[in-house]
Design a protein around this motif. Structure first.
Motif, PDB file in Angstrom:
ATOM      1  N   HIS A 118      29.475 -12.679 -43.471  1.00 21.22           N
ATOM      2  CA  HIS A 118      29.042 -11.582 -44.358  1.00 21.22           C
ATOM      3  C   HIS A 118      30.248 -10.716 -44.654  1.00 21.22           C
ATOM      4  O   HIS A 118      31.387 -11.103 -44.312  1.00 21.22           O
ATOM      5  N   THR A 119      30.015  -9.559 -45.255  1.00 22.44           N
ATOM      6  CA  THR A 119      31.170  -8.755 -45.703  1.00 22.44           C
ATOM      7  C   THR A 119      31.992  -8.185 -44.533  1.00 22.44           C
ATOM      8  O   THR A 119      33.127  -7.770 -44.732  1.00 22.44           O
ATOM      9  N   LYS A 120      31.415  -8.146 -43.341  1.00 23.10           N
ATOM     10  CA  LYS A 120      32.173  -7.593 -42.199  1.00 23.10           C
ATOM     11  C   LYS A 120      32.830  -8.692 -41.364  1.00 23.10           C
ATOM     12  O   LYS A 120      33.418  -8.410 -40.315  1.00 23.10           O
ATOM     13  N   GLY A 135      27.028 -15.461 -46.519  1.00 19.47           N
ATOM     14  CA  GLY A 135      25.892 -14.704 -47.069  1.00 19.47           C
ATOM     15  C   GLY A 135      24.736 -14.731 -46.092  1.00 19.47           C
ATOM     16  O   GLY A 135      24.413 -15.777 -45.527  1.00 19.47           O
ATOM     17  N   ARG A 136      24.110 -13.560 -45.908  1.00 21.32           N
ATOM     18  CA  ARG A 136      23.023 -13.444 -44.909  1.00 21.32           C
ATOM     19  C   ARG A 136      21.785 -12.797 -45.507  1.00 21.32           C
ATOM     20  O   ARG A 136      21.112 -11.997 -44.860  1.00 21.32           O
ATOM     21  N   SER A 137      21.488 -13.106 -46.770  1.00 22.59           N
ATOM     22  CA  SER A 137      20.309 -12.485 -47.388  1.00 22.59           C
ATOM     23  C   SER A 137      19.034 -13.082 -46.787  1.00 22.59           C
ATOM     24  O   SER A 137      19.048 -14.178 -46.214  1.00 22.59           O
ATOM     25  N   ASN A 138      17.928 -12.341 -46.977  1.00 19.97           N
ATOM     26  CA  ASN A 138      16.634 -12.811 -46.460  1.00 19.97           C
ATOM     27  C   ASN A 138      16.144 -14.047 -47.206  1.00 19.97           C
ATOM     28  O   ASN A 138      15.317 -14.793 -46.695  1.00 19.97           O
TER      29      ASN A 138
END
Ligand code: NDP
Length: 286
Positions: free
Chosen positions: A190-192, A166-169
């Motif tokens: 992340h999703t990629k 996960g790479r949310s702010n």
């Protein structure tokens, strides 16, 4: 043996420390009381619960708190004017705008209007920039809470392979900076990400913050890893689960956080800590 990290216990310990420091601050400064303003726009039921919890936590530790509730159709200008007034208000040391905001309000405008010294959520670009460059700042509460859980559980960070999913702010990116500052080698997925399991299996410390119910399965975790589950997911049958399949993963891990009762309680404890710090810094500069 697996150690279950008890976030409720650790958060209570921190709240007790904050309460004691708050009493000390009042005595040392002839009455300065940390003050938190919480703003809620609209009537999202989950947001209302979070705001209530924050208010209760303020009461528990002896803070002053003020709540601002706006109807969902309130315009951005009105919210900005309230923030402007709170920025000038000496009784308020921390300002928090509960997210998400209704679609017609740009969250970036709101966050950037908050005085960085009062941005106790740690979302203002100035605070994020300071975190990036290793300066003192308000740090985002959930990742800061994760660091506290690791430290207070005696888990060493330096030199470890840490993997964040996960790479949310608000979680993944600031946590990346905090772990890097403590000399972990950090990978952010992340999703990629190709072959996620291959990456997560490398982790000494694995943090799942994707918001996908039980996506981290037993075979994605290395034997003896520390597993921190940030996810909060409500299943169709009403059960609350994390991003980690607890029953499969816990036998393989050395430490693991449960959901609920792991990371969740730490977020509010860190919000209180940031507000206390803001009041203490204010007391020094008055
Ligand atoms: P976001 O939805 O903003 O971000 C989710 C991230 O996870 C994105 O970077 C996304 O990748 C990545 N992701 C989603 N699915 C996968 C997948 N299958 N494989 C790899 N990566 C994936 O979520 P938040 O960061 O706001 O929250 C994450 C979770 O943590 C939620 O369950 C939330 O409820 C919980 N939470 C808990 C808090 C607490 O106090 N305990 C506080 C904040 C959040 P991409 O960028 O490519 O889309």
């Amino acid at each position: 043996m697996t150690n279950i990290i008890d976030g409720n216990r650790i958060a209570q310990e921190i709240r007790n420390e904050i309460k004691a420091k708050t009493e000390r601050l009042k005595l040392d400064t002839a009455g300065i009381v940390p003050g938190l303003a919480v703003m809620l726009v609209g009537d999202d039921p989950a947001s209302k619960i979070y705001v209530k919890r924050k208010e209760n936590a303020c009461n528990e530790v002896g803070f002053y708190s003020r709540e601002y509730k706006f109807p969902a159709d309130t315009d951005e200008k009105t919210v900005l004017a309230t923030i402007d007034a709170l920025n000038q208000d000496a009784a308020i040391h921390g300002i928090l705008v509960q997210l998400p905001l209704p679609g017609h309000i740009n969250p970036a405008h709101i966050i950037e209007a908050i005085d960085p010294a009062k941005d106790v959520d740690g979302f203002h670009p100035v605070n994020i920039g300071r975190l990036l460059t290793g300066q003192t700042c308000h740090m985002a509460c959930t990742p800061k809470g994760i660091m506290e859980l690791l430290d207070r559980s005696g888990i060493k960070i330096e030199g470890k392979e840490a993997v964040i999913v996960g790479r949310s702010n608000i979680v993944g990116k600031p946590l990346f900076l905090m772990l890097l500052a403590r000399n972990a080698t950090v990978t952010v997925c992340h999703t990629k990400t190709k072959d996620l399991a291959e990456v997560t299996r490398r982790a000494d410390i694995l943090i799942a913050a994707a918001g996908k119910a039980e996506m981290i399965r037993g075979d994605m975790v290395r034997e003896g890893a520390v597993v921190i589950d940030v996810g909060i997911n409500r299943l169709g049958d009403g059960r609350l689960v994390g991003d980690v399949a607890f029953a499969e993963v816990s036998p393989r891990s050395s430490h693991i956080t449960p959901v609920p009762g792991g990371v969740g309680p730490m977020t509010i404890a860190m919000l209180l800590g940031n507000t206390l710090n803001a009041a203490m810094v204010g007391a020094q500069t008055d």
